[in-house]
Design an enzyme around this catalytic site. Structure first.
Site, short mmCIF file in Angstrom:
data_model
loop_
_atom_site.label_atom_id
_atom_site.label_comp_id
_atom_site.label_asym_id
_atom_site.label_seq_id
_atom_site.Cartn_x
_atom_site.Cartn_y
_atom_site.Cartn_z
N CYS A 103 0.84 -1.18 0.00
CA CYS A 103 0.00 0.00 0.00
C CYS A 103 0.88 1.24 0.00
CB CYS A 103 -0.89 0.05 1.24
SG CYS A 103 -2.00 -1.36 1.38
N GLY A 159 -0.34 0.28 -5.14
CA GLY A 159 -1.64 -0.34 -4.94
C GLY A 159 -2.67 0.28 -5.85
N ASN A 177 0.34 0.64 5.96
CA ASN A 177 0.99 -0.19 4.95
C ASN A 177 1.74 -1.29 5.71
OD1 ASN A 177 3.90 0.25 2.79
ND2 ASN A 177 2.32 -1.30 2.75
N GLY A 178 1.41 -2.54 5.39
CA GLY A 178 2.10 -3.63 6.06
C GLY A 178 1.15 -4.75 6.37
N TYR A 233 11.61 -4.60 -6.66
CA TYR A 233 10.42 -4.52 -7.48
C TYR A 233 9.49 -3.35 -7.16
CZ TYR A 233 5.91 -5.79 -9.52
OH TYR A 233 4.74 -5.78 -10.20
#
Ligand code: NAG
Ligand code: NAG
Length: 547
Positions: A2, A31, A105-106, A260
């Site tokens: 995210c 995202g 985020n996570g 990535y």
């Protein structure tokens, strides 16, 4: 994965939403499933707009105009396999205490015990299967426990520190307290990124939190500074306070951000993503040269699999003195396959997304460079495309080592048996994806490619390659558990994609997701009590009586 963002403008008459919207579009690669913005205006009123879809689809002039206020929080979320439920779009909000808005985020790995704690001790209702909602409620509960009419920064730091003791996993978060300010914090291992920046002017300073530095650069913010592992930062109209609220643990940023996820023009923890990818190409060149010599294979041309691997492929080609050609042309108007849920969708997408130019392949031994090989389905399709247009031999070079283990820290990776490298030797990986040969970067070389730019980082989270999880708490039972959830969810997703939404919803398992699904099974267990028809008390079990 995210993206998160927080913004506080010094001029309380200027609305921050247009800028948050702009910033979120720069984080869209993190995202593409859902996005949202909550702003805080006069009298501490919150204004929100969130839904499933891309930033450009959800936010138009009209919806942005309704987001009043000079401070706000934004979020972009990647698909949670099977969830079309925009109740799970972030930021999340709780009214008590004080009014809190939250973006995460996570992924948390001890959701089971946390949910139990919420139900049994804190008596807070968690409506979705999102661990982010859970995390928000733990934070809120800790703030509540101060029992104060008005809290100060000390109280907030204490609440966050307490929360860091309770939760296990990866979390980079941005929060907002009504009429007070914005807050950011990062888990004690610093697995997921978040940083801050400032835009100075004579009239006053604007402040920003963001997942990646590219947002700051693009909006004229400077002095980018990563939030430290276990640190919390509170920004109000009058002050910036930073505090280490958890004793330092091993700093281990996720190396996959560099391989990535992150944009090449971001700098994370002092490391340029672009430079690290160049270094990955250099290091991979050495490996490739060695293997090709041993196997006596001649390569005619280096072709990147767009887009991420371009940087590395160019460096690799230069170092090996081989021609570099853009053999695959991307259709820019189709989303990234990696973060599209559901196997079927993924297969179809590769050819919709890429076109192979026969000219660059015909009668050649081609070295395809990719950032990583996850399921292998994309690689297989691409290799077939290369062969279809006349490539003689296709050799694949991967900037990352074989991915053999799932990611439990917020990257939506498939379960182990869907990973093409899981339990496979390298030759058998080549066979599985239809390549003549696959050459992988070694882990020490990958780590060195990133670490050389900030040698004070002593560790990285490399769990997808090694199966060693820095936070602990990830054992066989946990992995099988999330895998079983995942399997259910993929089934639900396929049903949903074929239009049978009722199946998905009815199972209550359709809302799956990013390991956040971890929430689901617990609910099912607790539900069993309710199903006996004996228990009529109020609590978590009754909230989930749909199954
Ligand atoms: C609670 O969850 C349900 C089902 O996922 C959803 O439809 C609803 O909007 C959620 N309610 C709130 C207040 O978020
Ligand atoms: C390098 O990493 C360390 C953490 O190990 C961090 O404190 C430092 O700020 C980073 N350097 C830069 C230039 O960001």
């Amino acid at each position: 994965m995210c993206g998160i963002l927080g913004l506080l403008l010094h001029d309380s008459r200027t609305d921050c939403a247009p800028e948050i919207c702009e910033g979120l579009s720069l984080l869209q690669h993190r995202g593409q499933d859902a996005c949202g913005i909550v702003t805080c205006g006069y009298k501490g009123r919150f204004y929100q707009c969130k839904a499933n879809g891309m930033v450009r689809d959800i936010f138009d002039e009209k919806s942005v105009q309704k987001l009043i206020g000079s401070m706000g929080v934004g979020h972009v979320r990647y698909p949670t396999a099977g969830s079309f439920n925009n109740a799970e779009a972030q930021p999340f909000y709780v009214n008590s205490p004080y009014g809190i808005v939250f973006a995460h985020n996570g992924n948390l790995i001890n959701t089971a015990s946390l949910l139990h704690y919420m139900d049994a001790t804190a008596h807070r209702h968690i409506n979705t299967s999102s661990d982010s909602e859970l995390l928000l409620n733990i934070f809120a509960n800790n703030l509540q426990q101060t029992g104060k009419f008005r809290i100060n920064e000390d109280d907030i730091f204490t609440a966050i520190g307490g929360m860091m003791k309770q939760v296990k996993g990866a979390y980079a978060c941005v929060a907002m307290l009504a009429g007070f300010g914005i807050i950011a914090f990062r888990d004690p291992n610093g697995i997921r990124p978040v940083g801050m920046a400032v835009r100075k002017s004579a009239a006053g300073n604007d402040y920003m939190f963001a997942s990646e530095s590219v947002v700051a650069d693009a909006s004229g913010f400077t002095e980018w500074d990563d939030v430290k592992p276990g640190e919390a930062v509170i920004i109000t109209r009058t002050s910036v306070s930073r505090r280490q609220v958890h004793e330092p643990a091993t700093f281990a940023p996720d190396i996959f951000e560099f391989v990535y996820f992150a944009r090449p023009d971001s700098v994370l923890d002092g490391v340029s993503v672009y430079r690290s990818r160049m270094a990955m190409g250099d290091a991979l060149a050495d490996e490739v040269r060695q293997v090709l010599t041993v196997r006596n294979i001649h390569v005619d041309v280096v072709i990147p699999v767009p887009d991420t691997s371009r940087v590395a492929a160019l460096n690799l080609a230069q170092k090996l003195n081989l021609p570099y050609r853009e053999g695959f042309i991307k259709n820019r108007y189709i989303g990234r396959t990696f973060i599209m849920p559901g196997q079927q969708m993924r297969k179809k997408n590769v050819r919709r997304k890429l076109n192979a130019m026969a000219l660059e392949f015909v009668d050649k031994n081609v070295l395809l460079v990719d950032d990583s090989i996850v399921r292998g389905t994309t690689s297989k399709e691409i290799i077939q495309m290369a062969k279809d247009v006349g490539a003689k031999k296709v050799i694949v070079a991967s900037c990352a080592p074989p991915i053999r283990y799932p990611n439990v820290y917020g990257i939506d990776m498939p379960s182990r048996n869907e990973l093409v490298a899981h339990g496979r030797a390298e030759d058998s990986i080549a066979e599985a994806i239809g390549a003549d040969l696959v050459i992988f970067q070694t882990l020490p070389k990958l780590v060195d490619s990133v670490r050389q730019f900030n040698t004070s980082i002593t560790a990285f989270d490399c769990s997808v390659f090694t199966g060693e999880y820095i936070t602990g708490g990830v054992d066989e039972a946990y992995l099988s558990h999330i895998e079983s959830l995942r399997a259910d969810n993929v089934r639900g997703k396929v049903a949903a994609m074929t239009g049978d939404l009722s199946t998905t919803e009815g199972k209550g398992g359709g809302g799956v997701g990013r390991g956040a699904n971890a929430g689901e099974p617990i609910i099912a267990t607790l539900n069993a009590t309710a199903q006996n028809g004996v228990d009529n008390t109020v609590g978590l079990h009754n909230s989930y009586s749909y199954s």
